[in-house]
Each structure stands twice: as C-alpha cells, then as structure tokens.
Scaffold this motif. Structure first.
Motif, PDB file in Angstrom:
ATOM      1  N   ASN A 159       0.814  -1.221   0.000  1.00 17.37           N
ATOM      2  CA  ASN A 159       0.000   0.000   0.000  1.00 17.37           C
ATOM      3  C   ASN A 159       0.848   1.271   0.000  1.00 17.37           C
ATOM      4  N   CYS A 160       2.039   1.177  -0.554  1.00 19.75           N
ATOM      5  CA  CYS A 160       2.900   2.339  -0.740  1.00 19.75           C
ATOM      6  C   CYS A 160       3.159   2.529  -2.233  1.00 19.75           C
ATOM      7  N   PHE A 161       3.465   3.759  -2.593  1.00 22.77           N
ATOM      8  CA  PHE A 161       3.600   4.093  -4.006  1.00 22.77           C
ATOM      9  C   PHE A 161       5.061   4.063  -4.458  1.00 22.77           C
ATOM     10  N   VAL A 162       5.233   3.704  -5.716  1.00 22.28           N
ATOM     11  CA  VAL A 162       6.567   3.603  -6.313  1.00 22.28           C
ATOM     12  C   VAL A 162       7.196   4.989  -6.464  1.00 22.28           C
ATOM     13  N   SER A 163       8.461   5.094  -6.080  1.00 24.21           N
ATOM     14  CA  SER A 163       9.224   6.332  -6.248  1.00 24.21           C
ATOM     15  C   SER A 163      10.703   5.957  -6.300  1.00 24.21           C
ATOM     16  N   CYS A 164      11.573   6.933  -6.460  1.00 29.20           N
ATOM     17  CA  CYS A 164      13.013   6.653  -6.459  1.00 29.20           C
ATOM     18  C   CYS A 164      13.678   7.420  -5.320  1.00 29.20           C
ATOM     19  N   ASP A 165      14.696   6.790  -4.716  1.00 29.94           N
ATOM     20  CA  ASP A 165      15.394   7.436  -3.608  1.00 29.94           C
ATOM     21  C   ASP A 165      16.534   8.312  -4.135  1.00 29.94           C
ATOM     22  N   ASP A 166      17.327   8.858  -3.218  1.00 32.09           N
ATOM     23  CA  ASP A 166      18.400   9.780  -3.603  1.00 32.09           C
ATOM     24  C   ASP A 166      19.497   9.102  -4.419  1.00 32.09           C
ATOM     25  N   GLU A 167      19.631   7.788  -4.263  1.00 30.38           N
ATOM     26  CA  GLU A 167      20.661   7.049  -4.988  1.00 30.38           C
ATOM     27  C   GLU A 167      20.181   6.527  -6.342  1.00 30.38           C
ATOM     28  N   GLY A 168      18.903   6.783  -6.664  1.00 33.64           N
ATOM     29  CA  GLY A 168      18.368   6.352  -7.955  1.00 33.64           C
ATOM     30  C   GLY A 168      17.769   4.963  -7.938  1.00 33.64           C
ATOM     31  N   ASP A 169      17.645   4.341  -6.745  1.00 37.07           N
ATOM     32  CA  ASP A 169      16.999   3.030  -6.646  1.00 37.07           C
ATOM     33  C   ASP A 169      15.484   3.209  -6.518  1.00 37.07           C
ATOM     34  N   ILE A 170      14.740   2.195  -6.946  1.00 36.69           N
ATOM     35  CA  ILE A 170      13.284   2.265  -6.914  1.00 36.69           C
ATOM     36  C   ILE A 170      12.790   1.628  -5.625  1.00 36.69           C
ATOM     37  N   GLU A 171      11.810   2.277  -4.998  1.00 36.82           N
ATOM     38  CA  GLU A 171      11.284   1.813  -3.725  1.00 36.82           C
ATOM     39  C   GLU A 171       9.792   2.082  -3.625  1.00 36.82           C
ATOM     40  N   CYS A 172       9.164   1.440  -2.642  1.00 38.26           N
ATOM     41  CA  CYS A 172       7.756   1.658  -2.309  1.00 38.26           C
ATOM     42  C   CYS A 172       7.697   1.944  -0.816  1.00 38.26           C
ATOM     43  N   VAL A 173       7.749   3.219  -0.427  1.00 35.90           N
ATOM     44  CA  VAL A 173       7.793   3.563   0.996  1.00 35.90           C
ATOM     45  C   VAL A 173       6.783   4.641   1.380  1.00 35.90           C
ATOM     46  N   SER A 174       6.249   5.372   0.431  1.00 39.10           N
ATOM     47  CA  SER A 174       5.323   6.463   0.730  1.00 39.10           C
ATOM     48  C   SER A 174       3.874   5.998   0.602  1.00 39.10           C
ATOM     49  N   ARG A 175       3.082   6.263   1.655  1.00 40.67           N
ATOM     50  CA  ARG A 175       1.671   5.869   1.629  1.00 40.67           C
ATOM     51  C   ARG A 175       0.795   6.903   0.926  1.00 40.67           C
ATOM     52  N   THR A 176       1.353   8.025   0.589  1.00 41.57           N
ATOM     53  CA  THR A 176       0.630   9.045  -0.166  1.00 41.57           C
ATOM     54  C   THR A 176       1.337   9.292  -1.493  1.00 41.57           C
ATOM     55  N   ALA A 177       0.564   9.645  -2.488  1.00 39.00           N
ATOM     56  CA  ALA A 177       1.123   9.873  -3.824  1.00 39.00           C
ATOM     57  C   ALA A 177       1.332  11.357  -4.045  1.00 39.00           C
ATOM     58  N   GLY A 178       2.572  11.788  -3.852  1.00 35.96           N
ATOM     59  CA  GLY A 178       2.923  13.181  -4.106  1.00 35.96           C
ATOM     60  C   GLY A 178       3.590  13.332  -5.460  1.00 35.96           C
ATOM     61  N   ARG A 179       4.275  14.436  -5.645  1.00 39.02           N
ATOM     62  CA  ARG A 179       4.929  14.709  -6.919  1.00 39.02           C
ATOM     63  C   ARG A 179       6.007  13.667  -7.237  1.00 39.02           C
TER      64      ARG A 179
END
Length: 263
Positions: A159-179
């Motif tokens: 239930n977290c949304f796909v995004s990328c971290d500061d190192e450019g890896d892909i993760e699912c850690v945010s429960r809200t979908a921001g920019r």
C-alpha cells in the motif's frame, strides 16, 4: 539636379515590347502579425519528444509492453543483478532502451505485474525496495496503477507508491502519492484500428466481387468453370441494407445448381 529628381524611375520600356504582368501567388503571401499559425498538438509533440512512445491515460489503454517514465525522459530500468533503478536520461527524440521496457501482465481489472527483459518479475521486498528477481508471480509482484486527473501512480503490495530514492533506486515507501510518486506509463504500440477489421475479406470489394469471392469459396468446380448468377444485383444491394446478405447469396448460388453446400 532638381530635373533628375522629377523623373520617375523604373524598368526600361522599349517601343513595341509587351511586358508580362507578374502573377501573385496566394501561397506566397506573407502572413500578417497576429494571424494564427498551425502548430502540432501537445500530444503529438510529446510523442515526438519521446521517440514515438505515447503516454497511457487509463487502465484499459495499457498494452502488453510498457516503459515507466520517472522525472523527465528518465525510465525505470532492470539491472542484470536483479536491481531496479532509474536509467540515464534519454535525449529528446529518443525512446527507452531495451532494459527499460517491461512486459505487462494484467492480473485483474485493477492490478498488473511487470516482467523485465531478464525474465524476472518486479516485486516489493519487506524494506520497501523494488527488485526484479522473482521467478513466479504472487501478491508481492502485483501493482495497482492509480489514474487520477491525468496523472498515474503505482501502488505496491504494501500500500505504498513507487518512487526513487536519492541514490536512484526504486522503492515503495510512501503511503501518499505526491509529486515524487508520479510516473508515466508509455508505449509505442500502434493505436490505429483497421476500419475494415470487422468486415470479412470476401466482402471488402464491390457487390460483384463479393459474390464471386463466395462462389469461389463454396463452388465445387467440377468442370473448372466459374458459375455466377446473372440475375440483377439490385437484390444484393437491398439485402446488404436489410441484413440478409449471406442468405441472398446462398439463394443465388442454389439456383446455379453447382454449389456443394446448397440443395
């Protein structure tokens, strides 16, 4: 000098010589300031900018092969070690690399799974990292594309949304979908539909050719002669409008006594 200034200048005209009047071409007219100039639509410019890859706007449009764009002209890529990261920025006019293209499998009416070019499924690990190491598809390999207001975000199994971290890896850690969680699903699949797709091949020509095509299809040709009804084809036009075209063709073939399927 005043006498010279009073003389009207121009081309030298000889007596008896007729000069042709120059024709003004409308196509060469200069456009006035403020006149609207025809421009490409934003949609076409966007496709051109991304090398022919168009943006998916709703779930029903999602094809079998997609690229996931994050940021501007950057795509999620699969690494040979099973990692999933952001690829190098593409130049304007270039599409994604082969490692950035995923096979999409629709699991249900709302969820999908992604398979990399290495034959592995994308999944979400316990720490939220997105990797591409799964041999089979299960709950952790399922993502839900959420379309809203012309934007899309990918919701993982946690239930977290796909995004990328500061190192450019892909993760699912945010429960809200921001920019930072906004992505674009892109495809280069052909969206143009053949207007003759629903019409049988035998009926794509004139009424005369259609009847000949069906005669060739069903006639036994025992004496190698093509037998086509010589009755006026007005009834065929009427039958096509009323929806009994095939029945009328069958009746016409039956009267020729050479149809292997007719009485």
């Amino acid at each position: 000098m005043a006498d010279y200034a009073a003389v009207k200048g121009g081309k030298l005209k000889l007596k008896g010589l007729k000069l042709k009047k120059s024709k003004k071409h409308k196509s060469h007219k200069r456009k006035h300031d403020g006149e609207p100039v025809e421009q490409k639509s934003d949609h076409k410019l966007d496709i051109q900018k991304h090398g022919g890859w168009w943006e998916v706007k709703k779930f029903s449009e999602i094809p079998s092969n997609v690229a996931i764009e994050v940021g501007d002209n950057c795509y999620i890529t699969a690494l040979d070690n099973g990692g999933i990261a952001v690829g190098t920025p593409r130049d304007e006019g270039d599409g994604p690399d082969p490692a950035e293209i995923f096979t999409l499998i629709k699991v249900s009416e709302t969820k999908v799974a992604f398979k990399s070019g290495y034959g592995k499924y994308l999944s979400v690990e316990s720490d939220g990292k997105v990797v591409g190491r799964s041999e089979a598809m299960g709950p952790r390999e399922q993502f839900e594309p959420v379309f809203q207001d012309g934007k899309v975000a990918l919701n993982g199994c946690n239930n977290c949304f796909v995004s990328c971290d500061d190192e450019g890896d892909i993760e699912c850690v945010s429960r809200t979908a921001g920019r930072g969680e906004m992505v674009r699903l892109r495809s280069n699949a052909n969206t143009e539909r053949d207007p003759l797709e629903d019409i049988p091949k035998e009926e794509r020509g004139s009424l005369k050719s259609s009847e000949i095509n069906y005669v060739k299809k069903f006639q036994s040709f025992q004496d190698r002669r093509l037998r086509v009804s010589e009755v006026d084809k007005t009834q065929l036009k009427k039958a096509k409008k009323e929806g009994d075209f095939h029945e009328t063709l069958l009746d016409r073939r039956e009267k020729m006594k050479a149809d292997r399927y007719c009485k």
